[in-house]
Design a protein around this motif. Sequence first.
Motif, short mmCIF file in Angstrom:
data_model
loop_
_atom_site.label_atom_id
_atom_site.label_comp_id
_atom_site.label_asym_id
_atom_site.label_seq_id
_atom_site.Cartn_x
_atom_site.Cartn_y
_atom_site.Cartn_z
N ASN A 83 99.71 30.01 56.36
CA ASN A 83 98.88 31.11 55.87
C ASN A 83 98.39 30.83 54.44
O ASN A 83 97.22 31.07 54.10
CB ASN A 83 99.67 32.41 55.92
N GLU A 84 99.27 30.29 53.60
CA GLU A 84 98.88 29.96 52.23
C GLU A 84 97.86 28.84 52.20
O GLU A 84 96.90 28.86 51.42
CB GLU A 84 100.12 29.59 51.41
N ARG A 85 98.06 27.83 53.06
CA ARG A 85 97.09 26.73 53.12
C ARG A 85 95.73 27.25 53.56
O ARG A 85 94.68 26.83 53.04
CB ARG A 85 97.57 25.65 54.08
N PHE A 86 95.75 28.17 54.53
CA PHE A 86 94.48 28.71 55.02
C PHE A 86 93.77 29.53 53.94
O PHE A 86 92.55 29.42 53.76
CB PHE A 86 94.73 29.57 56.26
N LYS A 87 94.53 30.35 53.22
CA LYS A 87 93.93 31.15 52.16
C LYS A 87 93.32 30.26 51.08
O LYS A 87 92.21 30.51 50.60
CB LYS A 87 94.98 32.07 51.53
N ALA A 88 94.03 29.19 50.73
CA ALA A 88 93.52 28.27 49.72
C ALA A 88 92.25 27.59 50.20
O ALA A 88 91.28 27.44 49.45
CB ALA A 88 94.58 27.22 49.38
N ALA A 89 92.25 27.19 51.48
CA ALA A 89 91.07 26.53 52.03
C ALA A 89 89.89 27.49 52.13
O ALA A 89 88.74 27.12 51.86
CB ALA A 89 91.40 25.95 53.41
N ALA A 90 90.18 28.75 52.51
CA ALA A 90 89.12 29.75 52.63
C ALA A 90 88.49 30.01 51.27
O ALA A 90 87.25 30.11 51.13
CB ALA A 90 89.67 31.04 53.22
N SER A 91 89.32 30.13 50.24
CA SER A 91 88.82 30.36 48.89
C SER A 91 88.00 29.17 48.41
O SER A 91 86.93 29.32 47.82
CB SER A 91 90.00 30.61 47.93
N ALA A 92 88.51 27.96 48.72
CA ALA A 92 87.79 26.76 48.32
C ALA A 92 86.45 26.66 49.01
O ALA A 92 85.43 26.32 48.39
CB ALA A 92 88.65 25.52 48.63
N TYR A 93 86.42 26.98 50.27
CA TYR A 93 85.16 26.88 51.01
C TYR A 93 84.15 27.91 50.51
O TYR A 93 82.95 27.62 50.39
CB TYR A 93 85.41 27.06 52.50
N ASP A 94 84.63 29.11 50.22
CA ASP A 94 83.72 30.13 49.69
C ASP A 94 83.05 29.66 48.40
O ASP A 94 81.88 29.97 48.14
CB ASP A 94 84.50 31.43 49.42
N LEU A 95 83.80 28.91 47.61
CA LEU A 95 83.24 28.42 46.35
C LEU A 95 82.27 27.27 46.59
O LEU A 95 81.15 27.26 46.05
CB LEU A 95 84.38 27.97 45.44
N LEU A 96 82.68 26.31 47.42
CA LEU A 96 81.93 25.05 47.54
C LEU A 96 80.78 25.10 48.52
O LEU A 96 79.89 24.24 48.47
CB LEU A 96 82.90 23.93 47.93
N LYS A 97 80.76 26.10 49.42
CA LYS A 97 79.67 26.12 50.39
C LYS A 97 78.35 26.55 49.75
O LYS A 97 77.28 26.28 50.29
CB LYS A 97 80.02 27.06 51.55
N ASP A 98 78.45 27.22 48.60
CA ASP A 98 77.25 27.64 47.88
C ASP A 98 76.86 26.52 46.89
O ASP A 98 77.62 26.21 45.97
CB ASP A 98 77.54 28.93 47.10
N PRO A 99 75.69 25.91 47.07
CA PRO A 99 75.32 24.77 46.22
C PRO A 99 75.32 25.09 44.73
O PRO A 99 75.75 24.27 43.91
CB PRO A 99 73.91 24.41 46.71
#
Length: 302
Positions: free
Chosen positions: A42-58
């Motif tokens: 769950n922690e890995r998923f939350k970290a990945a979700a947060s990272a993706y939210d940041l990096l998916k926006d150019p």
Amino acid sequence: MAGDPYAALGLTKSATDAEIKKAYRKIAKEDHPDLNPDPAANERFKAAASAYDLLKDPEQRRRYDAGEIDSQGQENQQRRYYREHAEAAGNPYAQSYGFEGDPDLSDVFADLFGRRGGAGAGFGARAGGYDMRGQDYRFNLEIDFLTAAKGGKTRITLPEGGTLEVAIPEGVRDGQTIRLRGKGGKGMGKGAAGDAYLTVSVAPHPQFGRDGNDILVTLPISIDEAVLGGKVPVPTIDGPVNLSIPKGATTGQKLRLRGRGIKGGDQHVELKIVMPPKIDDALAEFMANWRKDHAYDPRKGA
């Protein structure tokens, strides 16, 4: 969540947009809390979700790479980033992790979660839980030749224990896959049960071969049966029947039994003359006398 967003996705700053999305999909499939109850997942998923939210926006990615914002998108000690807000108590979008705003990523789970409810009900969320289709089961099933030809029943053992009776259809072929709807794992909530897929392996038979729906048999006959002809029993998938052997039959000659194959196919019988186990004096003398006046060359014109 604090930390290097690239590291949270297992990437470096040189990663392409496609690689970022692919990495997030992989983590989401493995570590989403509805699929993996392990708190560490769950922690890995939350970290990945947060990272993706940041990096998916150019633009956000550019600003992070330039040091203008941190890994949480915070600027000038800003404390409320979207992810924290989304997870705040009472927020109707809590635990959705942004999938509703990203149709491409919601497709990752289209085969696992129903889409019941309106916006914000990601992964088929409903009051009290989630709807998720059950797991498909896949089995390799070996059956004997006659069961494949005529159909029948067998039993398989399920992964969670217990057995399942399986009806084998008439004429099933080697390598064919049988689908049993709703016989896989149980679904969650209102999710349907999965299916069971059986890939059939047909064991060889000591007497019968198969060509489509036709049965192939080699029938040994004696010298006298070949010369004189007569009625000879021949095996079929439904039991032995008498076959008329014509006078002067020869090895390799093929006869047909109509309708004695699979599902109305035929049975083809190839004759094979078999010598007696011992040539006694009477047979040898008879053949010697016969050959004096009846010799022939079976290889002539071959």
